[in-house]
Design an enzyme around this catalytic site. Sequence first.
Site, PDB file in Angstrom:
ATOM      1  N   ASP A  62      -0.115 -12.700   6.943  1.00  0.00           N
ATOM      2  CA  ASP A  62      -1.585 -12.713   6.467  1.00  0.00           C
ATOM      3  C   ASP A  62      -2.349 -13.214   7.562  1.00  0.00           C
ATOM      4  O   ASP A  62      -2.235 -14.276   8.072  1.00  0.00           O
ATOM      5  CB  ASP A  62      -1.863 -13.484   5.260  1.00  0.00           C
ATOM      6  CG  ASP A  62      -3.227 -13.543   4.799  1.00  0.00           C
ATOM      7  OD1 ASP A  62      -3.971 -14.230   5.447  1.00  0.00           O
ATOM      8  OD2 ASP A  62      -3.612 -12.784   3.772  1.00  0.00           O
ATOM      9  N   ALA A  63      -3.513 -12.358   8.080  1.00  0.00           N
ATOM     10  CA  ALA A  63      -4.047 -12.995   9.380  1.00  0.00           C
ATOM     11  C   ALA A  63      -4.989 -14.100   9.202  1.00  0.00           C
ATOM     12  O   ALA A  63      -5.032 -14.944  10.102  1.00  0.00           O
ATOM     13  CB  ALA A  63      -5.195 -11.684   9.554  1.00  0.00           C
ATOM     14  N   ASP A 107      -9.683  -5.024  13.235  1.00  0.00           N
ATOM     15  CA  ASP A 107      -9.579  -3.751  12.679  1.00  0.00           C
ATOM     16  C   ASP A 107      -8.737  -3.712  11.186  1.00  0.00           C
ATOM     17  O   ASP A 107      -7.953  -2.954  11.008  1.00  0.00           O
ATOM     18  CB  ASP A 107      -8.537  -2.934  13.512  1.00  0.00           C
ATOM     19  CG  ASP A 107      -8.819  -1.420  13.343  1.00  0.00           C
ATOM     20  OD1 ASP A 107      -9.885  -0.766  12.568  1.00  0.00           O
ATOM     21  OD2 ASP A 107      -8.011  -0.596  13.663  1.00  0.00           O
ATOM     22  N   ASP A 134      -1.320   0.151  13.629  1.00  0.00           N
ATOM     23  CA  ASP A 134      -0.838   1.461  14.145  1.00  0.00           C
ATOM     24  C   ASP A 134      -0.900   1.569  15.606  1.00  0.00           C
ATOM     25  O   ASP A 134      -0.392   2.558  16.035  1.00  0.00           O
ATOM     26  CB  ASP A 134      -2.125   2.729  13.874  1.00  0.00           C
ATOM     27  CG  ASP A 134      -3.398   2.152  13.924  1.00  0.00           C
ATOM     28  OD1 ASP A 134      -3.450   1.882  15.306  1.00  0.00           O
ATOM     29  OD2 ASP A 134      -4.300   2.807  12.987  1.00  0.00           O
ATOM     30  N   ASP A 170      -0.657  -8.118  11.737  1.00  0.00           N
ATOM     31  CA  ASP A 170      -0.760  -7.151  10.717  1.00  0.00           C
ATOM     32  C   ASP A 170       0.049  -7.291   9.470  1.00  0.00           C
ATOM     33  O   ASP A 170       1.297  -7.799   9.621  1.00  0.00           O
ATOM     34  CB  ASP A 170      -0.632  -5.724  11.129  1.00  0.00           C
ATOM     35  CG  ASP A 170      -0.975  -4.845  10.124  1.00  0.00           C
ATOM     36  OD1 ASP A 170      -2.305  -3.944  10.359  1.00  0.00           O
ATOM     37  OD2 ASP A 170      -0.368  -4.498   9.104  1.00  0.00           O
ATOM     38  N   HIS A 183     -11.398   4.100  18.484  1.00  0.00           N
ATOM     39  CA  HIS A 183     -10.637   2.769  19.209  1.00  0.00           C
ATOM     40  C   HIS A 183     -11.331   2.572  20.491  1.00  0.00           C
ATOM     41  O   HIS A 183     -11.116   1.375  21.062  1.00  0.00           O
ATOM     42  CB  HIS A 183      -9.089   3.172  19.268  1.00  0.00           C
ATOM     43  CG  HIS A 183      -8.659   3.379  17.872  1.00  0.00           C
ATOM     44  ND1 HIS A 183      -8.503   4.391  17.145  1.00  0.00           N
ATOM     45  CD2 HIS A 183      -8.084   2.279  17.293  1.00  0.00           C
ATOM     46  CE1 HIS A 183      -7.642   4.067  15.957  1.00  0.00           C
ATOM     47  NE2 HIS A 183      -7.595   2.809  15.927  1.00  0.00           N
ATOM     48  N   GLN A 188       0.775  -1.196   0.052  1.00  0.00           N
ATOM     49  CA  GLN A 188       0.049  -0.016  -0.027  1.00  0.00           C
ATOM     50  C   GLN A 188       0.951   1.229   0.137  1.00  0.00           C
ATOM     51  O   GLN A 188       2.027   1.247   0.199  1.00  0.00           O
ATOM     52  CB  GLN A 188      -0.919   0.199   1.282  1.00  0.00           C
ATOM     53  CG  GLN A 188      -0.094   0.022   2.660  1.00  0.00           C
ATOM     54  CD  GLN A 188      -1.053  -0.831   3.567  1.00  0.00           C
ATOM     55  OE1 GLN A 188      -2.198  -0.755   3.576  1.00  0.00           O
ATOM     56  NE2 GLN A 188      -0.473  -1.140   4.750  1.00  0.00           N
TER      57      GLN A 188
END
EC number: 2.5.1.16
Length: 498
Positions: A342-343, A360, A288, A308, A264, A234
């Site tokens: 990769d989740a 999230d 983040d 993540d 959050h 990204q």
Amino acid sequence: MQTALYISVLIISSCGLVYELLAGTIASYLLGETVTQFSLIIGTYLFSMGVGSWLSKYLEKDLIPKFLEIELAIGLVGGFSSAILYLSFGQIRYFQIPLFLLVILIGILVGLEIPVLLRILKKELQFKELVSRVLSLDYVGALLASILFPIFFAPKLGLMRTGFIFGILNVGVALWGTWVLPLRQSKIIILRAQSVVVLTLLILGFSYSDLITYYSEESLYTDEIILSKQTQYQRIIVTRWKNEIRLFLNGHLQFSSRDEYRYHETLVHPALLAHPTPKKVLVLGGGDGLAVREILKHKNVESVTLVDLDSAITNLFSEHGILKKLNEESLKNSKVTVINTDAFLWLEESDQIFDVVLIDFPDPSNFSLGKLYTTAFFHTLKRRMNETSVLEIQSTSPLFARSSYWCIERTIASLGFYTLPLHVYVPSFGEWGFVLAGQRPIQFKKDFPKDLKFLNIQELESIQTFPQDMSRVPVEINRLDNQALVRYYDREWNRILD
């Protein structure tokens, strides 16, 4: 001559595919709808190649210099294509016009290449041998480009520099051809002069790529850009206006420091308050560290596992002075383990059981993200939970994307979870939704952490009440084989943005 032209085929086929990939990637970054953008661009590009192949019959004389001139044209147009597209997006209302004009022009030029080459080589080999060699090298070059583009060129060089590099390769083929191919002296001088001019322009473009990128992004973002980075997955942009920090991924706002606490706190605390003794917490996405910051306010939490995909995000929010201040250096806390993978795959391979799972992920704007909201994903996730575990997931806007929101809720409920829909107003986003779920009816403790800015007992009750314009609507269950959620999401957000 044969060897020189065969090497040329390998190079030019790589270049042609890269220009196509650049157009598709930039369009999906800037416009969203990855599948739609790539489908339209691939289809238009292939059609344009067909037009180019048909037009090649009108090239009758001086085929070798014409071939080299085609390479120069492709190098110039293709090399500058990324820069043109980025600069156009902020200046032209109908971005699709320059996008498809470039795709058509490059496609026609690329379509001319192979037919002209075949005619140049037709006296050197038997036809069947000629076709098999040229086309096999053409496909090998395309394979090399398709492998190296996502692994090396896009993440390491960025899209704009990648365009210039392959433009230089095209011009290199033309310049090299003036030495190894039979040409009249007058043509050699002209072609070399043209090659030097185009090559100089491309090298200058490559050298000033950062400046071009900065200017193009400045026109897209009203605030000062303090960080700009291209990763394998990204484009990361961080902006600042006074004390407000904003994070954008592929042009989409992820949070504003002015009001992210509303988002959050609503994502994290209802889930932790719904578990009697949350000790092991799993966070999927959320690189983040802002959700982790909220989790650590619960002193009974013993471990947090953050999964993540993009290590660049977690590294930035661990090391960058401004960004790690936002999450209170949560990613460096001894309780926190960061895993970059990769989740979905990680869940399939893991054997851990968690008390609370917080999800999230980015919104389901394409099929690769949509799979993370399917029954297959939640079924896999359920194996990492026990009868007291709870999960909470961000679920886009129940106001702007009403069907999308309730599709996520219904998908989770279809696996036997008790669900509790939640929503909160976040000024930078608007109305935003979450789904809290467990294998037992949801009940909350009342021992809120003391330093929350937004959530309290009264607000926890308020966010459970949905007005009529956000109430439940009939929707499909989101499965891998139908990806209903992506269809809902595209339709609803496109209606809002148009």
